[in-house]
Write a protein that holds these residues in place. Structure first.
Motif, mmCIF file in Angstrom:
data_model
loop_
_atom_site.group_PDB
_atom_site.id
_atom_site.type_symbol
_atom_site.label_atom_id
_atom_site.label_comp_id
_atom_site.label_asym_id
_atom_site.label_seq_id
_atom_site.Cartn_x
_atom_site.Cartn_y
_atom_site.Cartn_z
ATOM 1 N N ARG A 56 34.586 42.481 32.777
ATOM 2 C CA ARG A 56 34.190 41.234 33.435
ATOM 3 C C ARG A 56 35.380 40.704 34.224
ATOM 4 N NH1 ARG A 56 33.625 35.548 32.300
ATOM 5 N NH2 ARG A 56 34.160 35.729 30.087
ATOM 6 N N VAL A 57 35.189 40.639 35.535
ATOM 7 C CA VAL A 57 36.219 40.136 36.438
ATOM 8 C C VAL A 57 35.841 38.719 36.824
ATOM 9 C CG1 VAL A 57 37.445 40.501 38.612
ATOM 10 C CG2 VAL A 57 36.610 42.473 37.310
ATOM 11 N N THR A 58 36.682 37.758 36.465
ATOM 12 C CA THR A 58 36.339 36.357 36.701
ATOM 13 C C THR A 58 36.797 35.872 38.070
ATOM 14 O OG1 THR A 58 38.395 35.632 35.625
ATOM 15 C CG2 THR A 58 36.428 35.828 34.244
ATOM 16 N N GLN A 59 37.860 36.458 38.642
ATOM 17 C CA GLN A 59 38.363 36.008 39.939
ATOM 18 C C GLN A 59 38.851 37.186 40.782
ATOM 19 O OE1 GLN A 59 41.410 33.031 38.901
ATOM 20 N NE2 GLN A 59 40.117 31.490 39.878
ATOM 21 N N TYR A 60 38.615 37.049 42.086
ATOM 22 C CA TYR A 60 39.178 37.954 43.100
ATOM 23 C C TYR A 60 39.782 37.026 44.149
ATOM 24 C CZ TYR A 60 39.230 41.033 47.224
ATOM 25 O OH TYR A 60 39.597 41.744 48.353
ATOM 26 N N MET A 61 41.114 36.937 44.193
ATOM 27 C CA MET A 61 41.776 35.960 45.042
ATOM 28 C C MET A 61 42.791 36.619 45.977
ATOM 29 S SD MET A 61 40.669 32.895 44.572
ATOM 30 C CE MET A 61 39.472 32.143 43.459
ATOM 31 N N ILE A 62 42.808 36.146 47.220
ATOM 32 C CA ILE A 62 43.805 36.556 48.193
ATOM 33 C C ILE A 62 44.777 35.395 48.343
ATOM 34 C CG2 ILE A 62 44.217 37.395 50.522
ATOM 35 C CD1 ILE A 62 42.478 39.190 48.718
ATOM 36 N N GLY A 63 46.033 35.617 47.955
ATOM 37 C CA GLY A 63 47.029 34.569 48.006
ATOM 38 C C GLY A 63 47.264 33.957 46.636
ATOM 39 N N PHE A 64 48.167 32.981 46.610
ATOM 40 C CA PHE A 64 48.492 32.271 45.379
ATOM 41 C C PHE A 64 48.515 30.772 45.665
ATOM 42 C CE2 PHE A 64 50.576 36.431 45.050
ATOM 43 C CZ PHE A 64 50.035 36.883 43.861
ATOM 44 N N GLY A 65 48.574 29.976 44.608
ATOM 45 C CA GLY A 65 48.660 28.526 44.779
ATOM 46 C C GLY A 65 47.294 27.874 44.863
ATOM 47 N N PRO A 66 47.210 26.717 45.529
ATOM 48 C CA PRO A 66 45.943 25.984 45.629
ATOM 49 C C PRO A 66 44.866 26.794 46.351
ATOM 50 C CG PRO A 66 47.803 24.601 46.302
ATOM 51 C CD PRO A 66 48.329 25.995 46.175
ATOM 52 N N THR A 67 43.645 26.673 45.901
ATOM 53 C CA THR A 67 42.523 27.396 46.498
ATOM 54 C C THR A 67 42.056 26.691 47.766
ATOM 55 O OG1 THR A 67 41.790 28.178 44.338
ATOM 56 C CG2 THR A 67 40.189 28.265 46.128
ATOM 57 N N LEU A 68 42.005 27.424 48.868
ATOM 58 C CA LEU A 68 41.506 26.884 50.130
ATOM 59 C C LEU A 68 40.001 27.036 50.265
ATOM 60 C CD1 LEU A 68 44.231 28.271 52.591
ATOM 61 C CD2 LEU A 68 44.153 26.027 51.482
ATOM 62 N N TRP A 69 39.495 28.138 49.758
ATOM 63 C CA TRP A 69 38.055 28.420 49.868
ATOM 64 C C TRP A 69 37.671 29.388 48.771
ATOM 65 C CZ3 TRP A 69 35.781 33.178 50.293
ATOM 66 C CH2 TRP A 69 34.409 33.208 50.549
ATOM 67 N N SER A 70 36.493 29.183 48.198
ATOM 68 C CA SER A 70 36.009 30.151 47.203
ATOM 69 C C SER A 70 34.500 30.070 47.099
ATOM 70 C CB SER A 70 36.651 29.889 45.829
ATOM 71 O OG SER A 70 36.146 28.703 45.251
ATOM 72 N N ARG A 71 33.910 31.179 46.678
ATOM 73 C CA ARG A 71 32.468 31.261 46.425
ATOM 74 C C ARG A 71 32.263 32.126 45.195
ATOM 75 N NH1 ARG A 71 32.403 27.776 49.493
ATOM 76 N NH2 ARG A 71 31.127 27.408 51.351
ATOM 77 N N ARG A 72 31.310 31.761 44.399
ATOM 78 C CA ARG A 72 30.996 32.548 43.203
ATOM 79 C C ARG A 72 29.816 33.456 43.493
ATOM 80 N NH1 ARG A 72 32.347 32.944 38.151
ATOM 81 N NH2 ARG A 72 33.804 31.209 38.349
ATOM 82 N N ARG A 73 30.002 34.724 43.207
ATOM 83 C CA ARG A 73 28.934 35.710 43.317
ATOM 84 C C ARG A 73 28.810 36.390 41.969
ATOM 85 N NH1 ARG A 73 28.286 33.093 47.068
ATOM 86 N NH2 ARG A 73 28.101 33.637 49.295
ATOM 87 N N GLY A 74 27.687 36.101 41.285
ATOM 88 C CA GLY A 74 27.527 36.642 39.947
ATOM 89 C C GLY A 74 28.548 36.022 39.013
ATOM 90 N N GLU A 75 29.292 36.854 38.308
ATOM 91 C CA GLU A 75 30.268 36.357 37.341
ATOM 92 C C GLU A 75 31.679 36.283 37.914
ATOM 93 O OE1 GLU A 75 29.818 39.215 34.257
ATOM 94 O OE2 GLU A 75 31.038 40.742 35.238
ATOM 95 N N THR A 76 31.832 36.554 39.227
ATOM 96 C CA THR A 76 33.158 36.599 39.848
ATOM 97 C C THR A 76 33.285 35.544 40.936
ATOM 98 O OG1 THR A 76 33.247 38.982 39.456
ATOM 99 C CG2 THR A 76 34.841 38.071 40.996
ATOM 100 N N GLU A 77 34.418 34.840 40.937
ATOM 101 C CA GLU A 77 34.737 33.882 41.986
ATOM 102 C C GLU A 77 35.629 34.580 43.016
ATOM 103 O OE1 GLU A 77 37.045 29.587 42.636
ATOM 104 O OE2 GLU A 77 37.281 30.720 40.767
ATOM 105 N N TYR A 78 35.193 34.578 44.276
ATOM 106 C CA TYR A 78 35.944 35.176 45.365
ATOM 107 C C TYR A 78 36.549 34.055 46.206
ATOM 108 C CZ TYR A 78 33.168 39.292 44.126
ATOM 109 O OH TYR A 78 32.573 40.324 43.449
ATOM 110 N N GLY A 79 37.852 34.153 46.531
ATOM 111 C CA GLY A 79 38.445 33.058 47.276
ATOM 112 C C GLY A 79 39.743 33.410 47.972
ATOM 113 N N VAL A 80 40.225 32.409 48.719
ATOM 114 C CA VAL A 80 41.482 32.504 49.460
ATOM 115 C C VAL A 80 42.351 31.329 49.048
ATOM 116 C CG1 VAL A 80 42.567 32.496 51.735
ATOM 117 C CG2 VAL A 80 40.353 33.616 51.420
ATOM 118 N N LYS A 81 43.618 31.623 48.759
ATOM 119 C CA LYS A 81 44.553 30.584 48.340
ATOM 120 C C LYS A 81 45.584 30.300 49.422
ATOM 121 C CE LYS A 81 43.924 31.081 43.378
ATOM 122 N NZ LYS A 81 43.738 29.648 43.062
ATOM 123 N N ALA A 82 46.374 29.258 49.208
ATOM 124 C CA ALA A 82 47.214 28.702 50.268
ATOM 125 C C ALA A 82 48.427 29.552 50.614
ATOM 126 C CB ALA A 82 47.660 27.298 49.868
#
Length: 447
Positions: free
Chosen positions: A38-64
């Protein structure tokens, strides 16, 4: 230098780096999901989240902060032996043990006993290796693809069989530039009627594909008349020429003249025709791709192995009067600046094809750097997890051979202090390179 073109170069390499990071994390994500983790997050970048969307059990997003990325899998650290996931127990009150216990406690809160089989720590060793190596191998694949496009689609700087100049006479190999032809014999090419712009197609029956074919055919035919087939203004012509035997420079593997220990030109008696090829980007055979990728790998590995010394040199250049090594380590800002220089450059002979080739080469090198760097066997890099999985596999193999109980997964939480120390070193390296790229940047065309 055009500000607009410079900004375009920065944008292009920025998007390329973002895509490389995204594909690196995808290399982790796909096998993890394929193995049921179970993968809970897929993030590009680190720090505060600029944008994210949840698809199924995983949150996909871009950080600052665009300096990397990560995927978060449940159960990175195994529970205490004999306890179900989600169970919290008192551990030693020592600082290091408490740090590990708190990390395991946080992990335990992310899933219940019913998902124990979906944790990373529950995977078999080969599957752990597939998940952790997936990211670096994706960067290696990107490097191979970009290198293939560069070599086979665009080409590398070289000399083509299109004649750029014809010698009017035979001068000594070490004659200074500008020496006139008074009293010198006419060059065979001029006598045969070869002109600038002619494309050489064959010499003495040997097909000409590259300039190296011209060199080998001419040098082997000294003293005998040969048939030269060339193309001029779209028409094919056949001429007769007689290369003479003459003392010409010995060439190395790269086609450069060889000099002795005293700087003198090394010559040999070979055939001489008197034509010069045209410098251009020359497409290479796909068979040359592995060799170039290997050269990129070994060059990058040498930099990584000597990284502490090279970073010290960067610091001396940034804070002192030392000259910065143009082949030394460079940060994201430095890479972006070089890309801007490439796109905005107005250097002679540096047209669009050359600019695209340079950008592709830069991105290929960056992906090779990501591949090599992530294989360093230290946490929190992928190589640290790979090393842990390999140790786990060895321990289990010995346990089976001895008939002992399964020792279970390697508890990487015990390495958290080292992990934080390594992460701090990487952060310091990033800041140093950022500062150096601003105050003492590496440039391609000078200041």
């Amino acid at each position: 230098m055009s500000v607009l073109l410079f900004s375009l170069g920065v944008l292009v390499v920025g998007l390329g780096l973002a895509a490389s990071i995204a594909l690196h994390e995808l290399g982790h994500l796909l096998p993890a999901k394929a193995f049921g983790v179970r993968v809970t997050q897929y993030m590009i970048g680190f720090g505060p989240t600029l944008w994210s969307r949840r698809r199924g059990e995983t949150e996909y997003g871009v950080k600052a902060v665009p300096l990397g990325g990560y995927i978060r899998m449940i159960g990175m650290y195994p529970p205490h032996r004999g306890e179900a996931p989600g169970t919290i127990r008192e551990d030693s009150t020592g600082f290091l043990q408490q740090m590990a216990a708190e990390a395991k406690e946080w992990e335990a809160e992310q899933y219940g006993p019913e998902e124990a089989h979906r944790t990373f720590s529950a995977l078999a060793v080969p599957k752990k290796l597939a998940v952790m190596l997936g990211g670096p191998l994706m960067n290696l694949l990107i490097c191979v693809v970009l290198t293939t496009v560069l070599l086979c689609g665009i080409g590398l700087p070289g000399i083509t069989p299109t004649v750029s100049a014809v010698s009017q006479c035979v001068l000594p190999a070490d004659a200074p530039e500008g020496t006139d032809c008074d009293g010198m014999p006419e060059a065979p090419a001029a006598a045969a009627g070869i002109e600038p712009g002619d494309v050489l197609r064959s010499i003495d029956g040997q097909e000409i594909r590259r300039w190296e074919d011209v060199t080998s055919a001419v040098r082997a035919s000294g003293g005998s008349e040969v048939e030269i087939v060339l193309e001029r203004d779209g028409e094919q012509l056949t001429l007769q020429a007689e290369p003479i035997m003459d003392a010409r420079p010995v060439l190395d593997a790269d086609g450069a003249a060889v000099h002795d220990a005293n700087g003198g030109l090394v010559t040999e008696e070979v055939g001489f025709l008197g034509v010069a090829g045209t410098r251009d980007l020359v497409r290479r055979s796909p068979a040359e791709v592995p060799g170039m990728v290997w050269d990129t790998f070994t060059g990058t590995a040498r930099i990584v192995v000597s990284l502490p010394a090279r970073l010290w040199e960067v610091g001396e250049a940034a804070f002192g009067d030392e000259e910065r090594d143009p082949n030394g380590p460079i940060g994201v800002v430095g890479v972006s600046r070089l890309a801007g220089e490439v796109v905005a450059a107005e250097q002679p002979g540096f047209a669009l094809r050359e600019k695209v080739a340079t950008l592709l080469s830069m991105l290929a090198s960056v992906n090779m750097a990501l591949f090599v760097f992530n294989l360093i066997p230290l946490m929190p890099l992928d190589g640290g997890h790979v090393l842990g999985a390999l140790i786990e596999g060895v321990r289990r193999w010995f346990a089976r051979r001895r008939g002992s109980a399964d020792p279970g997964p390697v508890d990487m939480s015990r390495l958290l202090p080292l992990t934080y120390a390594v992460a701090l070193c990487f952060a310091a390296m990033t800041v140093l390179l950022l500062y150096a790229d601003i105050v003492d940047p590496i440039t391609l065309f000078g200041s």
